[in-house]
Structure formats: structure tokens, C-alpha cells
Enzyme design. Structure first.
Site, short mmCIF file in Angstrom:
data_model
loop_
_atom_site.label_atom_id
_atom_site.label_comp_id
_atom_site.label_asym_id
_atom_site.label_seq_id
_atom_site.Cartn_x
_atom_site.Cartn_y
_atom_site.Cartn_z
N ASP A 128 -53.68 -10.79 -13.96
CA ASP A 128 -54.94 -10.60 -14.69
C ASP A 128 -54.69 -10.34 -16.18
O ASP A 128 -53.64 -9.81 -16.55
CB ASP A 128 -55.70 -9.43 -14.04
CG ASP A 128 -57.19 -9.48 -14.31
OD1 ASP A 128 -57.65 -10.45 -14.94
OD2 ASP A 128 -57.89 -8.54 -13.88
N GLY B 199 -57.59 -13.68 -20.39
CA GLY B 199 -58.70 -13.75 -21.34
C GLY B 199 -58.55 -12.74 -22.45
O GLY B 199 -58.72 -13.07 -23.64
N TRP C 287 -55.81 -11.33 -23.46
CA TRP C 287 -54.63 -11.70 -24.27
C TRP C 287 -55.07 -12.68 -25.36
O TRP C 287 -54.70 -12.53 -26.53
CB TRP C 287 -53.58 -12.34 -23.36
CG TRP C 287 -52.30 -12.70 -24.05
CD1 TRP C 287 -51.18 -11.93 -24.17
CD2 TRP C 287 -51.99 -13.95 -24.71
NE1 TRP C 287 -50.20 -12.60 -24.86
CE2 TRP C 287 -50.68 -13.85 -25.20
CE3 TRP C 287 -52.70 -15.13 -24.93
CZ2 TRP C 287 -50.05 -14.88 -25.90
CZ3 TRP C 287 -52.09 -16.16 -25.62
CH2 TRP C 287 -50.76 -16.03 -26.11
N HIS D 70 -54.95 -18.69 -20.52
CA HIS D 70 -54.57 -19.25 -19.22
C HIS D 70 -53.32 -20.12 -19.35
O HIS D 70 -52.46 -20.13 -18.47
CB HIS D 70 -55.73 -20.05 -18.63
CG HIS D 70 -56.94 -19.22 -18.33
ND1 HIS D 70 -56.86 -18.00 -17.70
CD2 HIS D 70 -58.26 -19.41 -18.61
CE1 HIS D 70 -58.08 -17.49 -17.58
NE2 HIS D 70 -58.95 -18.32 -18.13
N LEU E 263 -37.56 -19.41 -2.07
CA LEU E 263 -38.80 -18.63 -2.12
C LEU E 263 -39.98 -19.43 -1.58
O LEU E 263 -40.16 -20.60 -1.91
CB LEU E 263 -39.08 -18.26 -3.59
CG LEU E 263 -40.42 -17.58 -3.87
CD1 LEU E 263 -40.34 -16.09 -3.56
CD2 LEU E 263 -40.85 -17.79 -5.32
N GLU F 160 -47.99 -1.55 -0.65
CA GLU F 160 -47.88 -0.61 -1.78
C GLU F 160 -48.45 -1.28 -3.02
O GLU F 160 -48.09 -2.41 -3.35
CB GLU F 160 -46.40 -0.26 -2.02
CG GLU F 160 -45.73 0.45 -0.87
CD GLU F 160 -46.27 1.87 -0.65
OE1 GLU F 160 -46.71 2.51 -1.64
OE2 GLU F 160 -46.25 2.33 0.50
C1 IPE Z 1 -59.00 -11.72 -9.95
O1 IPE Z 1 -59.21 -11.52 -11.29
C2 IPE Z 1 -58.78 -13.15 -9.67
C3 IPE Z 1 -57.60 -13.75 -10.26
C4 IPE Z 1 -56.67 -13.18 -10.97
C5 IPE Z 1 -57.47 -15.16 -9.97
P1 IPE Z 1 -60.67 -11.47 -11.94
O2 IPE Z 1 -60.43 -11.23 -13.38
O3 IPE Z 1 -61.45 -12.65 -11.58
O4 IPE Z 1 -61.30 -10.19 -11.23
P2 IPE Z 1 -62.49 -9.23 -11.66
O5 IPE Z 1 -63.69 -10.09 -11.86
O6 IPE Z 1 -62.07 -8.56 -12.93
O7 IPE Z 1 -62.61 -8.27 -10.53
C1 IPE Z 2 -56.71 -13.88 -14.93
O1 IPE Z 2 -57.09 -13.63 -16.24
C2 IPE Z 2 -56.71 -15.34 -14.62
C3 IPE Z 2 -57.77 -15.77 -13.71
C4 IPE Z 2 -58.75 -15.06 -13.23
C5 IPE Z 2 -57.73 -17.14 -13.32
P1 IPE Z 2 -58.60 -13.42 -16.64
O2 IPE Z 2 -59.16 -14.72 -17.06
O3 IPE Z 2 -59.35 -12.73 -15.56
O4 IPE Z 2 -58.43 -12.47 -17.89
P2 IPE Z 2 -59.36 -11.28 -18.32
O5 IPE Z 2 -59.47 -10.35 -17.15
O6 IPE Z 2 -60.69 -11.87 -18.68
O7 IPE Z 2 -58.67 -10.66 -19.48
MG MG Z 3 -59.69 -10.80 -15.15
#
Ligand code: IPE
Ligand code: IPE
Ligand code: MG
Length: 251
Positions: free
Chosen positions: A31, A34, A36, A48, A142, A218
Site C-alpha cells: 500500500d 498513491g 508516494w 503504481h 517461489l 502474524e
Molecule cells: C488494499 O489497499 C488493496 C491493495 C493493496 C491492492 P487499498 O488502498 O485499496 O485499501 P483501503 O481502501 O485503504 O482499505
Molecule cells: C496500493 O497503493 C496499490 C493498489 C491499491 C493497487 P494505493 O494506490 O492504495 O496507494 P495509497 O493508499 O492511495 O497511497
Molecule cells: Mg491504499
């Protein structure tokens, strides 16, 4: 590929990992792509793109140190709620990741499997998934499970439906339904439950990931954003895991 001994004797490695007690199965919620990008004034898609480089590096590293299963949440059943251009950017990166997998993962013996509702994906992505799964099916390294259009609740619902159908057809008695039966009908059938779940970017929730399978997993959280996640962060997670005392309900 670096042998274990070299990796673990590396002076730069601050964490003294016990190679005999590695988590067998690591799950990751990568996560923060966005955020970053936002912090750099870039579009979310740039985050991404950078995140997909991290993914490749972490897959190779996990394979090199001898992790057996790595399950990565790349797109949730809820991620369709994002703007269309972002969804398209994510799908095109995933398509590219699969198309380049042969070249990028050459020599690694990584076995790729996609878990999730694949049938709802675009045709070209579905055929690429089938191609890569077939191509790598006999690999001995893996096992990389890519959770794509994955939702833990969806997965449990479809498992329950399959079981209900067998009951309705008189093939199964209600009394014989047990946990193993449910496990064996999930996308992850045959894969051991995760030992360690890593979530980056400071969020501390499951977001519908592996709900059934993480009963005794964990959890380890880090504030590091996924595009900044490096081998040393993975080492830190594993080091932390190795210090824990798992009781599975016992004493
Ligand atoms: C979870 O992250 C899904 C992935 C990393 C693919 P999100 O960024 O979508 O989750 P929420 O919305 O913050 O819970
Ligand atoms: C995780 O990063 C990637 C996916 C959900 C595909 P995000 O896109 O959720 O990034 P943030 O949480 O908005 O920073
Ligand atoms: Mg996210």
C-alpha cells in the site's frame, strides 16, 4: 541467484535472520503507491509504476532467500471504485508485469498463480494469466500468488455456494462440513496459510485480504510506502516475525 550463505553473511544485512525459521508463506498488502506519487507531485499512476518495480525486486529477493510462498494483493474487488484511468493504468501494469515475467524472472524458477475473480477481467489479461500460469506451472522455486480482483468475502461466499450445491444435490451431509472443506474450496486450496502478513504505508487493516487464511497469521506494519520498500525492510519484517511466540490458542 545468491546462495543463502552469501545473503545472510552480507555485512550490510543488519538483521541476523535464522534461515531455518523463515516464514513459509508471506502475504503482502503493498500500500501507499498513491501517496508516494502525491508527495512528489506526480500522478497516482506513477506511484503504481514505481510500485511494480518494488514488486519485481521483492519477488526475486523472496525467491533467493528461500521463501516458499508469497501472496501479493495487487487489486481488490473494491478497487474498481477508483477513477477509470487509474484502474486502466493498474490493469495495464499488471498485463506488462505478466508479459515481462519470463524475461525478468529468468533463472528464478518462480511459479505464478493468480487468485481472485479472473473471469471478470479483460480478455487479454485473462489469456496472459493462463499463459504465464501454464508456462511456470512446473517451476520449483517461489510460488508467487498474485491476488487480482481478489476479495476475501467473495472467496468465502463462493466456497459456501459450492458446498451448499453439494448438499442440495445430496452428495454431502451438513454434519460433515468442516474447516478443511472450506479451505479446500478457496482460491488458495493447497497453499498453507500465511505465517506473516506485511502491510506498508502505515495502514493497519486487512481491506478484505485473505480473511479466512489469516486466522493465525502474524501481522507486521511499516510506515514505509510500497515504492520505497526494500530488501532491508523485508528483512526487518522477517526478523520481527522470528522473535514472536506463536501459540495458536495453546499456552
Ligand atoms: C488494499 O489497499 C488493496 C491493495 C493493496 C491492492 P487499498 O488502498 O485499496 O485499501 P483501503 O481502501 O485503504 O482499505
Ligand atoms: C496500493 O497503493 C496499490 C493498489 C491499491 C493497487 P494505493 O494506490 O492504495 O496507494 P495509497 O493508499 O492511495 O497511497
Ligand atoms: Mg491504499
Amino acid at each position: 541467484m545468491l546462495p543463502f550463505s552469501k545473503l545472510f553473511k552480507n555485512k550490510k544485512n543488519e538483521y541476523n535472520l535464522d534461515k531455518d525459521r523463515l516464514p513459509v508463506h508471506i502475504a503482502i498488502i503493498p500500500d501507499g503507491n498513491g501517496r508516494w506519487a502525491k508527495s512528489r507531485g506526480l500522478p497516482r499512476s506513477a506511484g503504481h509504476k514505481e510500485g511494480s518495480k518494488t514488486l519485481k525486486n521483492i519477488v526475486i529477493y523472496s525467491n533467493n532467500i528461500g521463501v516458499k510462498y508469497l501472496t501479493v494483493y495487487v487489486f481488490s474487488t473494491e478497487n474498481w471504485r477508483r477513477p477509470q484511468d487509474e484502474v486502466e493504468a493498474l490493469m495495464s501494469l499488471l498485463l506488462g508485469f505478466l508479459k515481462n515475467a519470463e524475461k525478468e524472472l529468468r533463472g528464478t524458477e518462480v511459479k505464478i498463480r493468480v487468485i481472485g475473480n479472473v473471469k471478470a477481467l479483460a480478455g487479454d489479461l485473462q489469456s496472459e494469466i493462463n499463459r504465464v500460469e501454464k508456462l511456470t506451472q512446473n517451476n520449483k522455486g517461489l510460488c508467487l500468488n498474485i491476488a487480482l480482483n481478489y476479495g476475501g468475502r467473495d472467496e468465502i461466499i463462493s466456497s459456501v455456494k459450492k458446498i451448499a450445491k453439494e448438499v442440495a444435490e445430496g452428495k454431502l451431509g451438513i454434519e460433515s462440513i468442516d474447516g478443511n472443506m472450506i479451505s479446500n474450496k478457496l482460491y488458495t486450496a493447497g497453499i498453507p496459510d500465511p505465517d506473516l502478513l506485511i502491510r506498508t504505508s502505515g495502514e493497519q487493516r486487512s481491506s478484505n485480504f485473505l480473511l479466512w487464511q489469516t486466522a493465525y497469521t502474524e501481522y507486521w506494519y511499516t510506515d514505509v510506502l510500497w515504492p520505497d520498500f526494500r530488501q532491508k525492510n523485508m528483512d526487518e519484517a522477517i526478523y520481527n516475525f522470528q522473535k514472536r511466540n506463536r501459540r495458536f490458542g495453546g499456552v
